[in-house]
Scaffold this active site. Structure first.
Site, mmCIF file in Angstrom:
data_model
loop_
_atom_site.group_PDB
_atom_site.id
_atom_site.type_symbol
_atom_site.label_atom_id
_atom_site.label_comp_id
_atom_site.label_asym_id
_atom_site.label_seq_id
_atom_site.Cartn_x
_atom_site.Cartn_y
_atom_site.Cartn_z
ATOM 1 N N CYS A 113 0.866 -1.215 0.111
ATOM 2 C CA CYS A 113 0.093 0.081 0.044
ATOM 3 C C CYS A 113 0.713 1.212 0.072
ATOM 4 O O CYS A 113 0.522 2.494 -0.566
ATOM 5 C CB CYS A 113 -0.894 0.008 1.139
ATOM 6 S SG CYS A 113 -0.120 0.018 2.675
ATOM 7 N N HIS A 281 -1.705 1.405 7.273
ATOM 8 C CA HIS A 281 -2.050 1.471 5.757
ATOM 9 C C HIS A 281 -2.076 2.847 5.156
ATOM 10 O O HIS A 281 -2.075 3.711 5.729
ATOM 11 C CB HIS A 281 -3.943 1.017 5.817
ATOM 12 C CG HIS A 281 -4.132 0.736 4.503
ATOM 13 N ND1 HIS A 281 -3.432 -0.049 3.593
ATOM 14 C CD2 HIS A 281 -5.088 1.285 3.714
ATOM 15 C CE1 HIS A 281 -4.041 -0.155 2.331
ATOM 16 N NE2 HIS A 281 -5.172 0.619 2.350
ATOM 17 N N ASN A 301 -8.521 3.751 -1.844
ATOM 18 C CA ASN A 301 -8.075 2.674 -1.239
ATOM 19 C C ASN A 301 -7.440 2.046 -2.657
ATOM 20 O O ASN A 301 -7.598 2.445 -3.622
ATOM 21 C CB ASN A 301 -9.164 1.804 -0.521
ATOM 22 C CG ASN A 301 -8.621 1.050 0.289
ATOM 23 O OD1 ASN A 301 -7.244 0.942 0.722
ATOM 24 N ND2 ASN A 301 -9.368 0.136 1.191
#
Length: 332
Positions: A113, A281, A301
């Site tokens: 990520c 994240h 995302n």
């Protein structure tokens, strides 16, 4: 049917009373999803992942490692800038000539990520700076595999270092898995979240790809010549300054703490309601607004479009919810 539904609500509500934090519920269970929805009405929980997806898969997704104090960057100065910004803003609507603003990447079963968020924002900002004339799709593969001091690849990395790599070494082009676009496309395959399909099931372990400094066979530019560098990397942690930077120059990146209720986000303005901490994240912030009287950030995302609201989500703004405003990172 209605009577049965009311009975279920009462049943699960009673259960939730005894487990007010939801910590002892399985994070992908119907019981936990209902528990979240009964506790608040600002955001809606629903099924994004199949119930049998192992929890180790989600811990693997959380690849954003903490920055070290010595790596903290200079703040971009907006203290004397009194230009007003709108109450609501969506970068996708302002810069319509930059279609990558709508992209939702899929990191696959890899804690990448930190790399994916960084290159996604880089791609948008290059397009915006060029007034839509330059659509260079930065390669997550290059940052994930070739940045030696960023971290441990699929086992996690530092968002700031991904941006620093773009300044020191530059990043080549590269599309998504199987695209054969650019110099180094992403090697890790997306997975199926909720339904059986052509993609592999979520949960399969992926190794960090080997750093390959040779472009795709049909790509006409060499790896070295394909590199694009950002000249300066900045950070911000004040809400007003973050809004001004996005409004002027495009999306920025952030890291935040993920709890198990976030896995079930479908729509609305997210804040932590119940469940355990899973990990860190990294994501891309591309706008802001107000919903039901609550201020929020608009965020992209990297879990494909079948998660959340077509891959996007909203999170409370101005309260440093889950630490999302602690250190915003971006480059020019």
């Amino acid at each position: 049917m209605l009577t049965l539904y009311v009975f279920l609500i009462i049943l699960f509500s009673t259960s939730a009373t005894n487990k007010s934090t939801g910590i002892h519920m399985h994070p992908l269970s119907d019981e936990f999803i209902l528990h979240i929805n009964l506790k608040q009405n600002l955001w809606r929980a629903g099924r994004n992942f199949h119930r049998d997806v192992p929890l180790t898969y989600f811990k693997r997704l959380m690849g954003s490692l903490r920055n070290y104090p010595s790596e903290y960057l200079s703040q971009k100065n907006y203290d004397m800038d009194w230009e007003r910004v709108p109450k609501e803003f969506d970068a996708r609507l302002r810069w319509r000539g930059c279609p990558t603003l709508y992209d939702i990447r899929d990191q696959g079963s890899c804690g990448s990520c930190w790399a994916v968020a960084a290159v996604s924002a880089m791609t948008d900002r290059i397009c915006i700076i060029s007034n839509g004339t330059r659509n260079f799709y930065f390669s997550a593969e290059d940052v994930l595999s070739c940045c030696r001091n960023c971290g441990s690849g699929c086992n996690g990395g530092v968002l700031v270092r991904a941006w620093s790599y773009s300044r020191r070494k530059g990043v080549v082009s590269g599309g998504g898995f199987g695209s054969h676009q650019g110099c180094l496309p992403y090697e890790i395959e997306p997975c199926e979240h909720t339904n059986p399909g052509p993609r592999p099931e979520c949960g399969s372990t992926q190794k960090t790809p080997i750093c390959n400094k040779v472009c795709e066979p049909n790509y006409k530019v060499t790896y070295k010549r394909d590199k694009i560098r950002f000249q300066q990397i900045y950070t911000l942690n004040k809400t007003r300054a973050i809004k001004k930077e996005i409004f002027k120059n495009g999306p920025v990146t952030a890291s935040f703490s993920v709890y198990s209720d976030f896995l079930n986000y479908k729509e609305g303005v997210y804040y932590h309601v119940a469940g355990k901490y899973i990990g860190g994240h990294s994501v891309k912030i591309l706008g802001w607004g107000v919903e039901k009287g609550v201020k929020y950030w608009l965020v992209a995302n990297s879990w494909n479009t079948d998660w959340g609201n077509n891959g996007f989500f909203k999170i409370k703004r101005g309260k440093n919810t889950c630490g999302i405003e602690e250190q915003i990172v971006f480059g020019d």
